[in-house]
Design an enzyme around this catalytic site. Structure first.
Site, PDB file in Angstrom:
ATOM      1  N   GLU A 110       6.359   9.117   4.303  1.00  0.00           N
ATOM      2  CA  GLU A 110       7.416   9.746   5.089  1.00  0.00           C
ATOM      3  C   GLU A 110       8.772   9.488   4.430  1.00  0.00           C
ATOM      4  O   GLU A 110       9.622  10.373   4.346  1.00  0.00           O
ATOM      5  CB  GLU A 110       7.381   9.197   6.529  1.00  0.00           C
ATOM      6  CG  GLU A 110       8.495   9.666   7.449  1.00  0.00           C
ATOM      7  CD  GLU A 110       8.497  11.183   7.692  1.00  0.00           C
ATOM      8  OE1 GLU A 110       7.553  11.865   7.263  1.00  0.00           O
ATOM      9  OE2 GLU A 110       9.484  11.674   8.264  1.00  0.00           O
ATOM     10  N   CYS A 130     -22.733  -0.895  29.159  1.00  0.00           N
ATOM     11  CA  CYS A 130     -23.329  -0.131  30.242  1.00  0.00           C
ATOM     12  C   CYS A 130     -24.786  -0.580  30.300  1.00  0.00           C
ATOM     13  O   CYS A 130     -25.534  -0.414  29.339  1.00  0.00           O
ATOM     14  CB  CYS A 130     -23.228   1.361  29.940  1.00  0.00           C
ATOM     15  SG  CYS A 130     -24.252   2.332  31.048  1.00  0.00           S
ATOM     16  N   LYS A 184       0.572   0.316 -10.634  1.00  0.00           N
ATOM     17  CA  LYS A 184       1.823   0.138  -9.909  1.00  0.00           C
ATOM     18  C   LYS A 184       1.544  -0.902  -8.817  1.00  0.00           C
ATOM     19  O   LYS A 184       0.869  -0.621  -7.827  1.00  0.00           O
ATOM     20  CB  LYS A 184       2.290   1.454  -9.305  1.00  0.00           C
ATOM     21  CG  LYS A 184       3.692   1.366  -8.769  1.00  0.00           C
ATOM     22  CD  LYS A 184       4.285   2.738  -8.564  1.00  0.00           C
ATOM     23  CE  LYS A 184       5.748   2.637  -8.198  1.00  0.00           C
ATOM     24  NZ  LYS A 184       6.010   1.927  -6.949  1.00  0.00           N
ATOM     25  N   LYS A 213       4.027   5.040 -19.052  1.00  0.00           N
ATOM     26  CA  LYS A 213       5.235   4.824 -19.844  1.00  0.00           C
ATOM     27  C   LYS A 213       5.009   5.319 -21.260  1.00  0.00           C
ATOM     28  O   LYS A 213       3.884   5.248 -21.762  1.00  0.00           O
ATOM     29  CB  LYS A 213       5.560   3.322 -19.899  1.00  0.00           C
ATOM     30  CG  LYS A 213       5.772   2.704 -18.527  1.00  0.00           C
ATOM     31  CD  LYS A 213       5.871   1.191 -18.578  1.00  0.00           C
ATOM     32  CE  LYS A 213       6.090   0.670 -17.154  1.00  0.00           C
ATOM     33  NZ  LYS A 213       6.094  -0.785 -17.069  1.00  0.00           N
ATOM     34  N   GLU A 268       6.619  -7.916 -10.959  1.00  0.00           N
ATOM     35  CA  GLU A 268       6.377  -7.769  -9.530  1.00  0.00           C
ATOM     36  C   GLU A 268       5.724  -9.050  -9.013  1.00  0.00           C
ATOM     37  O   GLU A 268       4.723  -9.495  -9.586  1.00  0.00           O
ATOM     38  CB  GLU A 268       5.412  -6.584  -9.360  1.00  0.00           C
ATOM     39  CG  GLU A 268       5.604  -5.770  -8.149  1.00  0.00           C
ATOM     40  CD  GLU A 268       6.831  -4.871  -8.161  1.00  0.00           C
ATOM     41  OE1 GLU A 268       7.524  -4.768  -9.194  1.00  0.00           O
ATOM     42  OE2 GLU A 268       7.112  -4.309  -7.094  1.00  0.00           O
ATOM     43  N   ARG A 292      15.602  -7.569  -6.886  1.00  0.00           N
ATOM     44  CA  ARG A 292      16.261  -6.390  -7.433  1.00  0.00           C
ATOM     45  C   ARG A 292      17.534  -6.039  -6.677  1.00  0.00           C
ATOM     46  O   ARG A 292      18.509  -5.605  -7.276  1.00  0.00           O
ATOM     47  CB  ARG A 292      15.298  -5.203  -7.375  1.00  0.00           C
ATOM     48  CG  ARG A 292      15.941  -3.975  -7.929  1.00  0.00           C
ATOM     49  CD  ARG A 292      14.949  -2.884  -8.131  1.00  0.00           C
ATOM     50  NE  ARG A 292      14.444  -2.383  -6.856  1.00  0.00           N
ATOM     51  CZ  ARG A 292      13.707  -1.300  -6.761  1.00  0.00           C
ATOM     52  NH1 ARG A 292      13.361  -0.640  -7.835  1.00  0.00           N
ATOM     53  NH2 ARG A 292      13.279  -0.890  -5.586  1.00  0.00           N
ATOM     54  N   CYS A 352     -18.956   3.099  33.411  1.00  0.00           N
ATOM     55  CA  CYS A 352     -19.323   3.984  32.298  1.00  0.00           C
ATOM     56  C   CYS A 352     -18.947   5.418  32.673  1.00  0.00           C
ATOM     57  O   CYS A 352     -19.379   5.904  33.721  1.00  0.00           O
ATOM     58  CB  CYS A 352     -20.827   3.889  32.034  1.00  0.00           C
ATOM     59  SG  CYS A 352     -21.423   5.098  30.844  1.00  0.00           S
TER      60      CYS A 352
HETATM   61  S1  IVH Z   1       8.368  -0.248 -14.606  1.00  0.00           S
HETATM   62  C1  IVH Z   1      12.469   1.022 -15.744  1.00  0.00           C
HETATM   63  N1  IVH Z   1       5.895  -0.900 -14.045  1.00  0.00           N
HETATM   64  O1  IVH Z   1       7.853  -0.049  -8.829  1.00  0.00           O
HETATM   65  C2  IVH Z   1      11.085   0.917 -15.238  1.00  0.00           C
HETATM   66  N2  IVH Z   1       7.451  -0.871 -12.282  1.00  0.00           N
HETATM   67  O2  IVH Z   1       9.014   2.309  -7.596  1.00  0.00           O
HETATM   68  C3  IVH Z   1      11.013   0.063 -14.100  1.00  0.00           C
HETATM   69  N3  IVH Z   1       6.540  -1.519 -10.114  1.00  0.00           N
HETATM   70  O3  IVH Z   1      11.168  -0.880  -9.477  1.00  0.00           O
HETATM   71  C4  IVH Z   1       9.764  -0.322 -13.560  1.00  0.00           C
HETATM   72  N4  IVH Z   1       4.501  -1.904 -10.810  1.00  0.00           N
HETATM   73  O4  IVH Z   1       9.501  -2.817  -8.949  1.00  0.00           O
HETATM   74  C5  IVH Z   1       7.126  -0.710 -13.558  1.00  0.00           C
HETATM   75  N5  IVH Z   1       3.688  -1.509 -13.723  1.00  0.00           N
HETATM   76  C6  IVH Z   1       4.901  -1.315 -13.234  1.00  0.00           C
HETATM   77  C7  IVH Z   1       5.209  -1.510 -11.879  1.00  0.00           C
HETATM   78  C8  IVH Z   1       6.505  -1.254 -11.435  1.00  0.00           C
HETATM   79  C9  IVH Z   1       5.327  -1.920  -9.771  1.00  0.00           C
HETATM   80  C10 IVH Z   1       7.681  -1.387  -9.186  1.00  0.00           C
HETATM   81  C11 IVH Z   1       8.977  -1.844  -9.768  1.00  0.00           C
HETATM   82  C12 IVH Z   1       9.853  -0.619  -9.725  1.00  0.00           C
HETATM   83  C13 IVH Z   1       9.223   0.163  -8.616  1.00  0.00           C
HETATM   84  C14 IVH Z   1       9.576   1.629  -8.664  1.00  0.00           C
END
Ligand code: IVH
EC number: 6.5.1.2
Length: 753
Positions: free
Chosen positions: A41, A453, A121, A315, A179, A142, A434
């Site tokens: 959301e 029941c 992620k 990346k 993280e 952050r 019931c």
């Molecule tokens: S790279 C400039 N790699 O997701 C690139 N971020 O939604 C910055 N995160 O701010 C992040 N797993 O806190 C990167 N494998 C991963 C990640 C990751 C989690 C978080 C991170 C970022 C946020 C963005």
């Protein structure tokens, strides 16, 4: 450019509303660790705001949420200005968005060779660690990307994070980004311990109330592992942080002095050498198809990873090319986050209904105001197990609740968002009778929480549920005897009489009985009867006379399949009788031991309880079941119809239940030696091989698994840990897949306890 005044008033108004709403959600998420909307959301609101800004660029001001990253630093911790901004990531919500990102990269880097680095992620809390001459001098959250909070003392308690870097060529300065996460399993344990503590406090409060003393406050459970990580890191007292099993995974480098790197993946190797925790799931690939395969694999294996993941980060691996692609004010152009469908959503709890199961158990279940999409599928109902669970979850009718569905697993209500209450919510009252047969509900034994029941013989709900279970996969596995057929057989529309009064009638059905049966056509999602477009009345069909559509419904097939079901392994009949506590495992153990139904029912409690995997509770339940006259009549009717009840199908019955499976064992298992594990598999009919391929059904993984584990993950082969292995041995392949969340699990299919 269009001036601000020229933007239509309604657009400005919507933009202001969205900005305020997003800011509020952000504050709750980042600063109070108490979100009131789902990520999905939130993303939707953000996208709407960005779309308005794309159309009317004058809306983009430094104050717009689109220009900010994360939340603001909270009061209480010292503020830290980051040397280099911590950027966020753009999201790809679907295949087109991923392809569009890859296309932009390809255009920008045309003629140059480059690679994609695929990472998970991690759903945790972003931190920045500053090492000066190898010494950890500062750790910060952050915050808004420029200014965060100093959490050095707390981070120093995380075992995995070195206070001093080890090894050669330690640079003058390096900022490590990563993280911090709370492992999923440990999170569940922590919340369970909080729940147990609340139980104790509730009990103590009853006593305190009697004495006129102030009640003890209850401990607030964490909504998810991310909140647990955030809550643990933001403790004023580092000792509390130290008591929590926090971990970290590195995913980037910020400012650095005194060393060069060519690729991000190589940088990780360097960091690992210095003692930093890098991810073991990363993978460097050359094509977008390989990226898609990585996304697919982890989409399926999401729950075999030790932490929660909400997506995959892709990346460009080459650092020089990252520089060439650059960044917007918010996020790098060289990376993108693929988001998996959310596993947690919010929804309104419209009502709580009570279902009656095959053993009479009254189970309250939540009905949501409308179906919501969670973990990729639509959900409108969620079980609440019993009245105590409804109380413990603290949900009221009308609440906005958080709903979770991990993989294919049954949806679960985590709890209400109390801040969204407006006073109109009402408490749920468990019905006393019931609703299908009117009998008073009661616990069957002293100390039972579940209400049941007691009208097992005639309650239409119980008969219907038992018949459906009898036809199901774990019983007689009769194609054509599913839930709707069970309803039609036991509750046809008037004036037809139900041909099945109980399971005793199932093998004696004839065409003449079935042809006239009519049932209501119901909406699969809501269960509500559908209306006839022409007449506006409820739509009815002759269920067994249907010739078109799903062929399973055809009458001939059902009668044929019923006939075939007279020759099934003994344990399937035993399980299909819905005797309390007797599930497939106990049924198989009994069938193996006694090999004949008459001998099982002739045995006394002691003899039954002596069978491994049975025990006194099941033994008593079997004796009690057999003491009922109408139960014995069911068996007689089946026998008269030609059912044998002897262990003819012994092979399937449990001696070789894993026949046809290919399994690989790797790593050190807790409960078995390697040879013991292999023996357990081969003696059940499975083939054990040494290498993982697409044809492997399961890889059983212990500690320090090595490359076979990686291969399994790459190929998407289901991975079983110790607990999963036990399920495979005890309950077979389907149950092991269900354990991993790969198959749907029917809550009533489990033996009840
Ligand atoms: S790279 C400039 N790699 O997701 C690139 N971020 O939604 C910055 N995160 O701010 C992040 N797993 O806190 C990167 N494998 C991963 C990640 C990751 C989690 C978080 C991170 C970022 C946020 C963005």
């Amino acid at each position: 450019m269009e001036g601000w005044e020229e933007i239509p008033a309604e657009v400005r108004k919507r933009h202001t509303e969205l900005a305020a709403e997003i800011e509020e959600h952000r504050a709750r998420y980042y600063e109070q660790d108490a979100p009131t909307v789902s990520d999905a959301e939130f993303d939707r609101l953000m996208r709407e705001l960005e779309a308005l800004e794309a159309e009317h660029p004058a809306l983009v001001t430094p104050e717009s949420p689109s220009q900010k990253v994360g939340g603001a630093a909270v009061e209480g911790f010292t503020k830290v200005e980051h040397r280099e901004r911590l950027l966020s990531l753009d999201n790809a919500m679907n295949e087109e968005e991923l392809a569009a990102w890859a296309e932009r990269v390809a255009t920008e880097l045309s003629g140059v060779e480059y690679h994609y680095l695929c990472e998970l992620k991690v759903d945790g809390l972003a931190v920045n660690l500053t090492y000066v001459r190898g010494e950890l001098v500062q750790a910060a959250t952050r915050g808004d990307g420029r200014v965060g909070e100093d959490i050095t003392a707390n981070v120093r308690t995380i075992e995995e994070i070195p206070h001093r870097l080890q090894g050669e060529n330690i640079p003058e300065l390096v900022e490590i980004r990563g993280e911090v996460y709370f492992p999923t399993e440990a999170f569940e344990e922590l919340n369970a311990s909080f729940a147990a503590e609340n139980e104790r406090r509730r009990a103590a409060n009853e006593q305190r109330a009697a004495e006129g003393r102030r009640p003890l406050a209850l401990v607030k459970l964490f909504a998810n592992p991310r909140n647990a990580a955030a809550g643990s890191l933001r403790q004023k007292d580092p000792l509390v942080t130290a008591s929590r099993p926090l971990h970290m995974v590195v995913h980037g480098i910020g400012a650095r002095e005194g060393f060069d790197i060519d690729c991000q993946s190589h940088a990780y190797e360097l960091l690992r050498g210095w003692g930093l925790p890098t991810a073991r799931h990363n993978r460097v690939v050359s094509t977008l198809d390989e990226v898609r395969a990585f996304i697919r694999t982890y989409g399926e294996q999401r729950h075999s990873v030790e932490h929660e993941i909400d997506g995959v980060v892709v990346k460009v691996d080459e650092i020089a090319l990252q520089g060439r692609l650059g960044a917007t004010s918010k996020s790098p152009r060289w990376a993108i986050a693929w988001k998996y469908p959310p596993e947690e959503v919010t929804a309104r709890l419209a009502s709580i209904k009570v279902g009656i199961g095959r053993t009479g158990r009254a189970t309250p279940y939540a009905v949501l105001a409308e179906p919501v999409k969670v973990a990729g599928s639509m959900v409108q109902y969620a079980t609440l197990h019993n009245q105590d669970v409804v109380k413990a979850k603290g949900v009221l009718l009308g609440d906005t609740i958080v709903l979770r569905k991990a993989g294919d697993v049954i949806p679960e209500i985590l709890g209400p968002i109390e801040d969204l209450r407006d006073g109109t919510e009402q408490e749920f009252v468990m019905p006393s009778h019931c609703h299908e047969c009117g009998t008073e509900l009661r616990p069957m034994a002293e100390g039972d929480i579940d209400l049941r029941c007691p009208n097992a013989q005639f309650c239409p709900a119980q008969v219907r549920e038992r018949i459906a279970y009898l036809g199901g996969r774990e019983s007689l596995d009769i194609d054509g005897l599913g839930y709707v057929a069970a309803t039609a057989l036991t509750q046809p529309l008037e004036p037809t009489d139900a041909p099945v009064k109980n399971e005793g009638d199932i093998f004696g059905l004839s065409e003449e009985q079935l042809l006239p049966i009519r049932v209501l056509v119901r909406d699969q999602k809501t269960g509500m009867p559908k209306l006839d477009d022409r007449t506006g009345t409820e739509k009815e069909v002759f269920f067994f006379a249907t010739t078109k559509g799903d062929p399973k419904k055809s009458l001939g097939l059902l009668l044929e399949n019923l006939d075939k079901a007279k020759d099934r392994p003994l344990w399937r009949y035993l399980n299909g009788l819905s005797i309390r506590h007797v599930g497939p495992v106990a049924a198989q153990a009994l069938a193996r031991e006694f090999r004949d139904l008459d001998r099982i029912f002739a045995a006394d409690e002691e003899e039954l309880a002596a069978v491994e995997g049975v025990g006194p509770t099941i033994a008593r339940a079997i004796r009690e079941w057999h003491a009922e006259e109408w139960h014995r009549e069911v068996l007689e009717k089946w026998r008269a119809a030609g059912v044998q009840f002897t262990e003819a199908g012994a092979e399937e019955a449990g001696e070789r239940p894993l026949e046809g499976l290919t399994v690989v064992v790797t790593g050190t298992l807790a409960g078995h030696t390697r040879d013991g594990a292999k023996e357990a598999l081969t003696s059940r009919g499975a083939k054990v091989t040494g290498s993982v391929s697409k044809k492997t059904h399961f890889v059983v993984v212990g500690d320090n698994p090595g490359s076979k584990y990686d291969k399994a993950v790459q190929l998407g082969v289901p991975v079983l840990d110790d607990a999963g292995f036990a399920v495979l041995l005890d309950r077979g392949a389907d149950a092991a897949r269900a354990h991993l969340g790969l198959d749907s699990v029917d809550s009533e299919a489990e033996p009840e306890s």
